[in-house]
Scaffold this motif. Structure first.
Motif, PDB file in Angstrom:
ATOM      1  N   CYS A   1       9.735  51.038  18.209  1.00  0.00           N
ATOM      2  CA  CYS A   1      10.726  50.316  19.020  1.00  0.00           C
ATOM      3  C   CYS A   1      10.745  48.829  18.679  1.00  0.00           C
ATOM      4  N   LYS A   2       9.598  48.274  18.303  1.00  0.00           N
ATOM      5  CA  LYS A   2       9.570  46.877  17.855  1.00  0.00           C
ATOM      6  C   LYS A   2      10.462  46.710  16.629  1.00  0.00           C
TER       7      LYS A   2
ATOM      8  N   PHE B   1      24.902  42.477  23.392  1.00  0.00           N
ATOM      9  CA  PHE B   1      25.050  43.572  24.364  1.00  0.00           C
ATOM     10  C   PHE B   1      24.224  43.250  25.610  1.00  0.00           C
ATOM     11  N   ASP B   2      24.588  43.895  26.722  1.00  0.00           N
ATOM     12  CA  ASP B   2      23.943  43.649  28.011  1.00  0.00           C
ATOM     13  C   ASP B   2      22.837  44.653  28.312  1.00  0.00           C
ATOM     14  N   CYS B   3      22.946  45.826  27.699  1.00  0.00           N
ATOM     15  CA  CYS B   3      22.155  46.955  28.161  1.00  0.00           C
ATOM     16  C   CYS B   3      21.892  47.910  26.994  1.00  0.00           C
TER      17      CYS B   3
ATOM     18  N   LEU C   1      12.606  55.756  23.895  1.00  0.00           N
ATOM     19  CA  LEU C   1      12.883  54.747  22.871  1.00  0.00           C
ATOM     20  C   LEU C   1      13.818  53.661  23.403  1.00  0.00           C
ATOM     21  N   ALA C   2      14.837  54.064  24.141  1.00  0.00           N
ATOM     22  CA  ALA C   2      15.792  53.092  24.678  1.00  0.00           C
ATOM     23  C   ALA C   2      15.129  52.201  25.719  1.00  0.00           C
TER      24      ALA C   2
ATOM     25  N   LEU D   1      11.598  45.277  25.197  1.00  0.00           N
ATOM     26  CA  LEU D   1      11.252  44.314  24.147  1.00  0.00           C
ATOM     27  C   LEU D   1      12.349  43.271  23.954  1.00  0.00           C
ATOM     28  N   LEU D   2      13.604  43.664  24.183  1.00  0.00           N
ATOM     29  CA  LEU D   2      14.734  42.751  23.997  1.00  0.00           C
ATOM     30  C   LEU D   2      15.108  42.002  25.276  1.00  0.00           C
TER      31      LEU D   2
END
Length: 264
Positions: free
Chosen positions: A121-122, A133-135, A146-147, A153-154
């Motif tokens: 995921c990193k 993006f917001d989401c 994963l999401a 992380l973001l």
């Protein structure tokens, strides 16, 4: 090799990531030492706040080792994790799309290792950070973990979709009032069916898809969407329709691995 001849080229809070880097350098013929690895394994919750695992190599090979670690491509990284977790299987498999294939990626073996999933995921987060993006949206079930981790992380919001009455929909209860643009995160891309369903249900909710991120694109880059696709690993794995499968013709026993409600 004397300790005085060693230099630290990288530090890690994550033992899994440290071991991955160590194994990579060993494949290139390096003598590698991980300092503080033992104390991290014994007292992970305490040591993580006080110590970092130090990746050390001989001083005369310092620059070469740094270059290898820095230049490690996403494809090399993901391939190594899939191999390490025994997640890339060879045989004759029936996919969730109904097609047959000679190779199968058992992503559950990766997801059951939180360190491996976090490190992947990193990489996904780094690939998506320049998009607006917001989401982050993940389709049930494989895309949820994963999401969620990528969103964390973001520093973004998170929602997931699920199939209800044979139709993909956003899980009820999520507040979408502030969501205008999203990133979709999926685990394995084969035909693009699930991703297209997610795009459709988001479009019906007035939400725009800015980018799609996947761990592995099994189509080898052949599938196109209305938004950019970012894949950490692209593999062109042959698939056949069930009634025209080369492996079936050869009499190779068919295996149906883990099933879900996704349409690859």
């Amino acid at each position: 090799m004397e300790k005085g001849n060693l230099v630290t080229i990288a530090s890690y809070a994550n033992p899994f990531e440290a071991e991955l880097a160590k194994s990579l350098l060993e494949d290139y013929g390096f003598d590698v030492v991980l300092q503080n690895e033992r104390i991290m394994s014994i007292y992970p919750s305490i040591a993580g706040d006080m110590y970092m695992i130090q990746l050390q190599v001989p001083e005369d090979r310092e620059e070469e080792a740094k270059r290898i670690i820095t230049d490690l491509e996403d494809t090399d990284y993901v391939s190594r994790i899939l191999s390490q977790e025994n997640a890339l299987l060879e045989g004759h498999f029936s996919l969730t799309s109904g097609k047959h294939s000679s190779r199968y990626i058992e992503k559950i073996k990766v997801l059951q290792n939180p360190h491996a999933a976090h490190d992947l995921c990193k990489r996904l987060a780094a690939r998506l950070e320049d998009y607006q993006f917001d989401c982050v949206v993940g389709p049930a079930y494989g895309g949820i973990v994963l999401a969620f981790e990528t969103a964390y992380l973001l520093g973004k919001g998170f929602v997931f979709t699920q199939r209800k009455d044979d139709r993909m929909s956003i899980r009820s209860g999520f507040d979408l009032s502030g969501v205008r643009k999203v990133a979709i995160i999926e685990d394995i891309l084969t035909t693009g069916g699930s991703v297209n369903e997610v795009i459709q249900c988001l479009s019906e909710a007035g939400i725009e898809v800015s980018v799609i991120g996947v761990l592995v694109d099994r189509s080898g880059g052949k599938i196109q969407f209305t938004a950019p696709l970012e894949s950490l690993l692209s593999l062109e794995i042959p698939t056949w329709e069930a009634d025209d499968c080369e492996l079936c013709k050869q009499g190779v026993p068919l295996t149906k691995p883990g099933s879900s409600d996704k349409k690859s």
